[in-house]
Scaffold this motif. Sequence first.
Motif, PDB file in Angstrom:
ATOM      1  N   VAL A 299     -56.704  34.059   5.530  1.00  0.00           N
ATOM      2  CA  VAL A 299     -57.778  33.073   5.663  1.00  0.00           C
ATOM      3  C   VAL A 299     -58.758  33.410   6.778  1.00  0.00           C
ATOM      4  O   VAL A 299     -59.578  32.574   7.145  1.00  0.00           O
TER       5      VAL A 299
ATOM      6  N   TRP B   8     -55.146  43.804   7.235  1.00  0.00           N
ATOM      7  CA  TRP B   8     -54.811  42.592   6.496  1.00  0.00           C
ATOM      8  C   TRP B   8     -53.814  42.906   5.399  1.00  0.00           C
ATOM      9  O   TRP B   8     -53.904  43.935   4.730  1.00  0.00           O
TER      10      TRP B   8
ATOM     11  N   TYR C 238     -53.046  33.456   8.160  1.00  0.00           N
ATOM     12  CA  TYR C 238     -52.505  33.363   6.799  1.00  0.00           C
ATOM     13  C   TYR C 238     -52.117  31.908   6.549  1.00  0.00           C
ATOM     14  O   TYR C 238     -51.560  31.239   7.423  1.00  0.00           O
ATOM     15  N   GLN C 239     -52.448  31.409   5.353  1.00  0.00           N
ATOM     16  CA  GLN C 239     -52.158  30.021   5.013  1.00  0.00           C
ATOM     17  C   GLN C 239     -51.150  29.937   3.879  1.00  0.00           C
ATOM     18  O   GLN C 239     -51.175  30.726   2.936  1.00  0.00           O
TER      19      GLN C 239
ATOM     20  N   GLN D 165     -52.789  38.787  -0.318  1.00  0.00           N
ATOM     21  CA  GLN D 165     -52.079  37.552  -0.633  1.00  0.00           C
ATOM     22  C   GLN D 165     -50.891  37.869  -1.519  1.00  0.00           C
ATOM     23  O   GLN D 165     -50.930  38.801  -2.311  1.00  0.00           O
TER      24      GLN D 165
ATOM     25  N   PHE E 162     -45.726  31.976  -0.455  1.00  0.00           N
ATOM     26  CA  PHE E 162     -46.982  32.572  -0.906  1.00  0.00           C
ATOM     27  C   PHE E 162     -47.991  32.407   0.223  1.00  0.00           C
ATOM     28  O   PHE E 162     -48.359  31.291   0.584  1.00  0.00           O
TER      29      PHE E 162
ATOM     30  N   VAL F 156     -51.768  33.465   1.969  1.00  0.00           N
ATOM     31  CA  VAL F 156     -53.131  33.883   1.653  1.00  0.00           C
ATOM     32  C   VAL F 156     -53.859  34.172   2.965  1.00  0.00           C
ATOM     33  O   VAL F 156     -53.856  33.330   3.872  1.00  0.00           O
TER      34      VAL F 156
END
Length: 99
Positions: A85, A62, A94-95, A65, A81, A83
Amino acid sequence: MASADLAALAIGDFTPHLDANFDMQTPAGAVPLRLAAVDPAGNSGRPGGAFSLIFVAPKGPWLPQGIYPVTHPALGVMEIFLVPVGTASGGNGYQAIFT
């Protein structure tokens, strides 16, 4: 490749690229992403409202973020950006939320 103006991007800029490939630049090199979801996220100060993007990277370590350059042939380079998830479609999800 030109940098995209994040403030000018709207949900309609991403919807045609659902399931398209993007590249996320990391210190270790490029990571392929697939745009897995484009969803409205309510009202905001952004014209057209807020929206959420879910990208899926190959399963593996991973990434934390943070802001990553994400490239797409039609949209250009976007400093987004992202994050983590959780697992999504067998890969790392990733969001990004645009408000």
